[in-house]
Write a protein that holds these residues in place. Structure first.
Motif: not given
Lengths: 244, 244
Positions: B97, B100, B158-162, B165
């Motif tokens: 994560x 990424x 910039x990816x709040x899903x990271x 998770x």
DNA sequence: AGTTCAATTTATGGATCCAATGTCAAGAGT
DNA sequence: ACTCTTGACATTGGATCCATAAATTGAACT
């Protein structure tokens, strides 16, 4: 399958109210019927869905942890704006997580029973496309097969944290692997999309079988984008969403 | 902590039952008073804590999403058994994560203000080791710096899903980035571990700055194992209780 | 004696009721 | 005219009660 009629059901429903409220709110948010920023009251939702406040309360807490709603202090909850960028990010996260599962499997190799399970699963997918015709029954079959393949991959990886992270991540619309057959269900003409997804599965299993961990991971990462190939999905998202 | 019915207490020391149950269960699980696999009944916990079943129910659902308890079908919940293999897996997940996040940052490049933030953060870390001495205050400083670096990386991606998770994933002991300085806090001699972690940070930022996305991801993946380098941690785990 | 079926018991899930808290508005005073 | 204070209302959080479902245990039959 669940009917998408909110208050249409009579008093006797086989599905439990808790799950019913959660999936109803998910659909409402995904379809834009609950606009971003719109306040969600417990009593209003309970009366609208014909249930008590209790399943609504638990559902809102669950959806809060999933990030679909936010708290407005003591003012209840509000639907959160789901942007195309967020769905993009969730798909990316799913890619690296399932890629890690494929990497692990390729690195440690498949046992005989695992290889048998994968081949059985793939043959079920092959049987769907061998028919040539693609009715609604085949779509349901592909839905089940697709979920079974992804579940088998994650389960066989031996890392439960991957599955746990995926479960949370897949709650966003179009982020889950189930979105392949679910959100395209109104377009039976997308035969090639599903077939190429099946080919992806075969290629991943082949890479795992020949112990090519990097290839398996890369293939699985790219496969995560199968559900949004054709990019029409994002138009639907941005259309249902006003300004965020 | 204990409320003696203060008439007009200025500070908001009023502990709400819901939060009280959650922190109590967290402490019980962390301190081993709830043994792994031990069944947690709603009524038993409610009576033990002197509250109603309702906050216990919501607390258990919250802890379930955090991964600290698991459901036993319709038989209630159970404290989750945490094996060394699970911690290994959680660290692996954190690696991909955060990898990424580094990959994204390197691919899209840093803005001027982001680069300034990273340099400021790294210089704070540098200052800790520039002193040479490494007292308890420096350990706290490193703890803050380490968390700030990881948060900055994930936030800037910039990816709040990271981040979402990771929040779930970091609930396991030794899985979070905070475990670097937290779980080694009784060994001041682990100077080199923390210094090498800081060097990892610098290398990742360098890779991001020169737009080498693959190197940034690989470095960040390897850096996830910084907290367990030396593998003595797993011996402490298999001794059935990590922290006391 | 073992297995299976049924009944009882127990525990979770849902509904309704009560309390506490925060917000909004209206009125009065400066 | 503007602001502060107070009171009323709406909404969430907690507790208790009821129904439903599942597991366990006991008995009966093979």
């Amino acid at each position: 399958m669940d009917e998408h009629a909110p208050a249409d059901h009579p008093t006797k429903t086989r599905i439990k109210p808790g799950q019913y409220v959660i999936i109803s709110l998910r659909r409402m948010i995904a379809e834009g019927r609950l606009k971003p920023g719109e306040r969600i009251g417990e009593v209003a939702t309970a009366e609208a869905l014909g249930v008590s406040r209790m399943p609504v309360r638990t559902a809102l807490r669950t959806l809060e942890t999933e990030g679909l709603v936010v708290r407005l202090g003591a003012r209840g909850y509000a639907a959160r704006a789901i942007t195309a960028s967020e769905i993009h990010g969730a798909i990316e996260v799913r890619g690296v997580l399932e890629g890690l599962a494929a990497h692990r499997l390729a690195r440690r190799g498949l046992t005989a029973s695992e290889e048998r399970e994968f081949r059985t699963c793939l043959s079920q997918g092959e049987a769907i496309f061998a028919d040539g015709a693609f009715g609604n029954g085949a779509l349901d079959l592909f839905y089940t097969y697709n979920l079974a393949f992804h579940a088998l991959l994650v389960d066989a990886s031996g890392n439960p944290s991957i599955g746990a992270a995926l479960t949370r991540n897949n709650q966003l619309p179009f982020a889950s692997a189930a979105a392949l057959a679910l959100d395209w269900s109104d377009r039976p003409s997308e035969y090639e999309h599903l077939l190429s997804a099946h080919r992806d599965h075969c290629n991943v299993v082949d890479a795992i079988a020949r112990r090519d961990d990097d290839a398996a991971e890369r293939l699985m990462r790219e496969h995560a984008w199968a559900a949004v190939r054709g990019e029409k999905v994002f138009e639907r998202i941005s259309a249902s969403r006003p300004a965020g």
